[in-house]
Scaffold this active site. Structure first.
Site, PDB file in Angstrom:
ATOM      1  N   ASP A 103      -8.004  -5.171  -0.174  1.00 40.91           N
ATOM      2  CA  ASP A 103      -8.497  -5.995  -1.281  1.00 40.91           C
ATOM      3  C   ASP A 103      -8.139  -7.466  -1.153  1.00 40.91           C
ATOM      4  O   ASP A 103      -8.640  -8.288  -1.922  1.00 40.91           O
ATOM      5  CB  ASP A 103      -7.940  -5.468  -2.613  1.00 40.91           C
ATOM      6  CG  ASP A 103      -8.570  -4.148  -2.989  1.00 40.91           C
ATOM      7  OD1 ASP A 103      -9.750  -3.954  -2.645  1.00 40.91           O
ATOM      8  OD2 ASP A 103      -7.899  -3.312  -3.610  1.00 40.91           O
TER       9      ASP A 103
ATOM     10  N   HIS B  70       0.846  -1.185   0.000  1.00 46.88           N
ATOM     11  CA  HIS B  70       0.000   0.000   0.000  1.00 46.88           C
ATOM     12  C   HIS B  70       0.879   1.232   0.000  1.00 46.88           C
ATOM     13  O   HIS B  70       1.939   1.225   0.617  1.00 46.88           O
ATOM     14  CB  HIS B  70      -0.925   0.010   1.229  1.00 46.88           C
ATOM     15  CG  HIS B  70      -2.106   0.882   1.031  1.00 46.88           C
ATOM     16  ND1 HIS B  70      -2.073   2.234   1.269  1.00 46.88           N
ATOM     17  CD2 HIS B  70      -3.346   0.603   0.583  1.00 46.88           C
ATOM     18  CE1 HIS B  70      -3.247   2.742   0.978  1.00 46.88           C
ATOM     19  NE2 HIS B  70      -4.048   1.790   0.561  1.00 46.88           N
TER      20      HIS B  70
HETATM   21  N1  CMC Z   1       4.139  -7.649  -4.896  1.00 44.61           N
HETATM   22  C1  CMC Z   1       5.497  -7.638  -5.043  1.00 44.61           C
HETATM   23  N2  CMC Z   1       6.270  -6.571  -4.875  1.00 44.61           N
HETATM   24  C2  CMC Z   1       5.663  -5.415  -4.526  1.00 44.61           C
HETATM   25  C3  CMC Z   1       4.267  -5.333  -4.346  1.00 44.61           C
HETATM   26  C4  CMC Z   1       3.505  -6.512  -4.536  1.00 44.61           C
HETATM   27  N3  CMC Z   1       2.184  -6.472  -4.380  1.00 44.61           N
HETATM   28  N4  CMC Z   1       3.939  -4.057  -4.027  1.00 44.61           N
HETATM   29  C5  CMC Z   1       5.079  -3.381  -3.993  1.00 44.61           C
HETATM   30  N5  CMC Z   1       6.134  -4.191  -4.297  1.00 44.61           N
HETATM   31  C6  CMC Z   1       7.561  -3.816  -4.303  1.00 44.61           C
HETATM   32  C7  CMC Z   1       7.912  -3.022  -5.541  1.00 44.61           C
HETATM   33  O1  CMC Z   1       8.340  -3.851  -6.597  1.00 44.61           O
HETATM   34  C8  CMC Z   1       9.000  -2.123  -5.006  1.00 44.61           C
HETATM   35  O2  CMC Z   1      10.179  -2.891  -4.899  1.00 44.61           O
HETATM   36  P1  CMC Z   1      11.618  -2.191  -5.115  1.00 44.61           P
HETATM   37  O3  CMC Z   1      11.770  -1.215  -3.998  1.00 44.61           O
HETATM   38  O4  CMC Z   1      12.586  -3.329  -5.051  1.00 44.61           O
HETATM   39  O5  CMC Z   1      11.586  -1.556  -6.472  1.00 44.61           O
HETATM   40  C9  CMC Z   1       8.553  -1.800  -3.576  1.00 44.61           C
HETATM   41  O6  CMC Z   1       7.762  -2.932  -3.197  1.00 44.61           O
HETATM   42  C10 CMC Z   1       7.727  -0.528  -3.457  1.00 44.61           C
HETATM   43  O7  CMC Z   1       6.630  -0.617  -4.380  1.00 44.61           O
HETATM   44  P2  CMC Z   1       6.049   0.618  -5.192  1.00 44.61           P
HETATM   45  O8  CMC Z   1       5.322   0.117  -6.391  1.00 44.61           O
HETATM   46  O9  CMC Z   1       7.127   1.639  -5.396  1.00 44.61           O
HETATM   47  O10 CMC Z   1       5.041   1.193  -4.121  1.00 44.61           O
HETATM   48  P3  CMC Z   1       3.834   2.170  -4.423  1.00 44.61           P
HETATM   49  O11 CMC Z   1       3.536   2.869  -3.160  1.00 44.61           O
HETATM   50  O12 CMC Z   1       4.117   3.001  -5.635  1.00 44.61           O
HETATM   51  O13 CMC Z   1       2.629   1.173  -4.831  1.00 44.61           O
HETATM   52  C11 CMC Z   1       0.809  -0.320  -4.677  1.00 44.61           C
HETATM   53  C12 CMC Z   1       1.618   0.764  -3.963  1.00 44.61           C
HETATM   54  C13 CMC Z   1      -0.459  -0.588  -3.861  1.00 44.61           C
HETATM   55  C14 CMC Z   1       0.366   0.206  -6.056  1.00 44.61           C
HETATM   56  C15 CMC Z   1       1.665  -1.599  -4.809  1.00 44.61           C
HETATM   57  O14 CMC Z   1       2.006  -2.092  -3.530  1.00 44.61           O
HETATM   58  C16 CMC Z   1       0.973  -2.697  -5.628  1.00 44.61           C
HETATM   59  O15 CMC Z   1       1.088  -2.699  -6.861  1.00 44.61           O
HETATM   60  N6  CMC Z   1       0.209  -3.632  -4.957  1.00 44.61           N
HETATM   61  C17 CMC Z   1      -0.542  -4.632  -5.680  1.00 44.61           C
HETATM   62  C18 CMC Z   1      -1.863  -4.006  -6.158  1.00 44.61           C
HETATM   63  C19 CMC Z   1      -2.835  -3.803  -5.033  1.00 44.61           C
HETATM   64  O16 CMC Z   1      -3.049  -4.691  -4.211  1.00 44.61           O
HETATM   65  N7  CMC Z   1      -3.485  -2.614  -5.030  1.00 44.61           N
HETATM   66  C20 CMC Z   1      -4.545  -2.300  -4.063  1.00 44.61           C
HETATM   67  C21 CMC Z   1      -4.133  -1.200  -3.112  1.00 44.61           C
HETATM   68  S1  CMC Z   1      -5.289  -1.083  -1.735  1.00 44.61           S
HETATM   69  C22 CMC Z   1      -6.766  -0.565  -2.406  1.00 44.61           C
HETATM   70  C23 CMC Z   1      -6.726   0.871  -2.772  1.00 44.61           C
HETATM   71  O17 CMC Z   1      -6.818   1.713  -1.877  1.00 44.61           O
HETATM   72  O18 CMC Z   1      -6.597   1.142  -3.973  1.00 44.61           O
END
Ligand code: CMC
Length: 428
Positions: free
Chosen positions: A364, A307
């Protein structure tokens, strides 16, 4: 004494005001930086940028705290109802009984949608994703209520748009499903409560009696409360930014529905079940899929994990995990993916990759399992999220409007060509 921050650029110092929120959150105000210093701040994805001051929802990602108007989400989920929470979010205080009765009555008075909306619905092929249909039907209300386009609408007019939005949302949502299965639509039954009304429109078949199971209606009500607001997330920021151009409430919320649809936001609940089903069909080897999520070249992420703001746990996920257990037990449903989800969660919480990045199950991860137990088809999961988020979008749109916020317009750092002369096509 007011605090200031100091910014030094090329040896020259600038004082910037520090703003503090009611929970001690600190922000450096940079509003005049461009004018005074000719620099902007760059923060792709707005990871560290506050876009507004808001009195609606407080969220502390480090401590897993979520409060609507000061009330902890745990208390609201246990003791309140979705309509009461909607009132709280939109008007700022818990309603008295007469206020709640009036609000409920006003919503019931507007559940029917203009019959011509059905012609618009009929234009969609049954292959349409319900989210696209929902966003379109929502926006179409600007045509039926053109007075909503007036940016200077009176408070009474805005109230009418608010109750219309809440009232018609379940009707649009159920109709978007009926369109997908090619069935005739049902009309709202105002003798029953908000969630039961939606369930009846969604599941009742012609010439058949349909009685809503109270276990299902109550579980849905709780889920909607948990989704009702989440401060400045992707879809809510979209609603505020569209609304800041003085677009109508219907078009602003329609934009929010579209923003929610993506798999990284509300669309994740659908992706979680797809992922869990794939793991099950693949033999249920959770370790293999955890490794795949850790492999950056695989393009695969553990959906329902991670998140932007929660770095400890998502308080909604805690409540939902327990609710999933309760609902499945009460309904006597045995969903094999629940066990896979639990195994995945257990493995991920021990795995250094997830621990170091502070990735925890989000709202989710388990919500799809409950929706499935309630009989909601996978394509409708994100629509359920949208029904829940509506009061939050409305509250944020109303706050933005009442605070007379300026039009949202981020800056950029240009990285393209510098000036060059046009050449005619024969010389390229
Ligand atoms: N599985 C594997 N690796 C992950 C995941 C995941 N679900 N989420 C983040 N990471 C890794 C990512 O690859 C990155 O690694 P590194 O530092 O080595 O490059 C690190 O963790 C930080 O991730 P980020 O994408 O920079 O973080 P963000 O804050 O931009 O993204 C997120 C947040 C929710 C989009 C992301 O965690 C994700 O894609 N999760 C899966 C989709 C999901 O479940 N979304 C629902 C969110 S809750 C409902 C809502 O409010 O929308």
């Amino acid at each position: 004494m007011s605090r200031t921050a100091e910014l030094i650029i090329d040896g020259k110092s600038y004082k910037l005001p520090i703003i503090e929120g009611s929970e001690g959150e600190v922000a450096i105000e940079i509003g005049n930086l461009l004018e005074e210093v000719k620099v902007i701040t760059l923060d792709p994805g707005y990871k560290n940028t506050g876009a507004t001051k808001s009195a609606i929802t407080f969220l502390d990602g480090d401590h897993g705290i979520l409060r609507y108007r000061g009330y902890p989400i745990e208390q609201l989920a246990e003791k309140s109802s979705f309509i009461e929470v909607a009132y709280l979010l939109i008007f700022g205080e818990l309603p008295t009984q007469p206020q709640l009765d009036k609000f409920t009555h006003d919503i019931k008075t507007h559940t029917l949608v203009h019959e011509d909306t059905k012609k618009i619905l009929d234009g969609f092929p049954s292959t349409s994703h319900p989210m696209g249909v929902l966003a379109s039907l929502f926006c179409s209300q600007t045509a039926f209520y053109p007075e909503s386009l007036d940016p200077n609408r009176s408070a009474e007019g805005v109230y009418l748009s608010i109750v219309r939005s809440l009232a018609k949302m379940p009707t649009f949502a159920a109709w978007s499903y009926k369109n997908a299965v090619g069935h005739p639509v049902n009309y709202p039954d105002n003798s029953i409560d908000y969630c039961s009304r939606f369930l009846k429109m969604m599941f009742a078949l012609p010439a058949e009696d349909y009685n809503v199971d109270p276990v299902v209606a109550n579980a849905l009500d709780k889920l909607l409360i948990l989704h009702a607001d989440h401060e400045q997330n992707c879809s809510t920021s979209t609603v505020r930014i569209v609304g800041s151009s003085k677009a109508s409430i219907y078009s602003s919320i329609s934009a929010g529905i579209n923003a929610l649809w993506g798999p990284l936001h509300g669309g994740a609940n659908q992706e979680v079940i797809v992922m869990l089903e794939n793991i099950r069909k693949d033999g249920g080897d959770t370790e293999k899929w955890i490794n795949k999520a850790k492999d950056k070249n695989s393009g695969f992420r553990l959906m329902g994990f991670g998140h932007r703001v929660y770095k400890n746990f998502d308080p909604r996920a805690k409540i939902i995990k327990k609710a999933a257990d309760d609902v499945l037990t009460k309904l006597g449903v045995n969903d094999p993916v629940l066990e896979i989800a639990q195994k995945l969660e257990e493995a991920a919480l021990k795995d250094p990759y997830f621990v170091e990045r502070r990735l925890y199950p989000n709202v989710d991860f388990y919500s799809g399992i409950i929706y499935r137990a309630l009989g909601i088809p996978v394509d409708m999961f994100t629509v359920m999220f949208a029904i829940g988020r509506l009061p939050g979008w409305i509250a944020q749109w109303k706050e933005m409007r009442e605070n007379k916020e300026p039009i949202g317009r981020p800056r950029q750092i240009y990285t393209g060509h510098t000036t060059r002369d046009y050449t005619s096509i024969t010389k390229r």
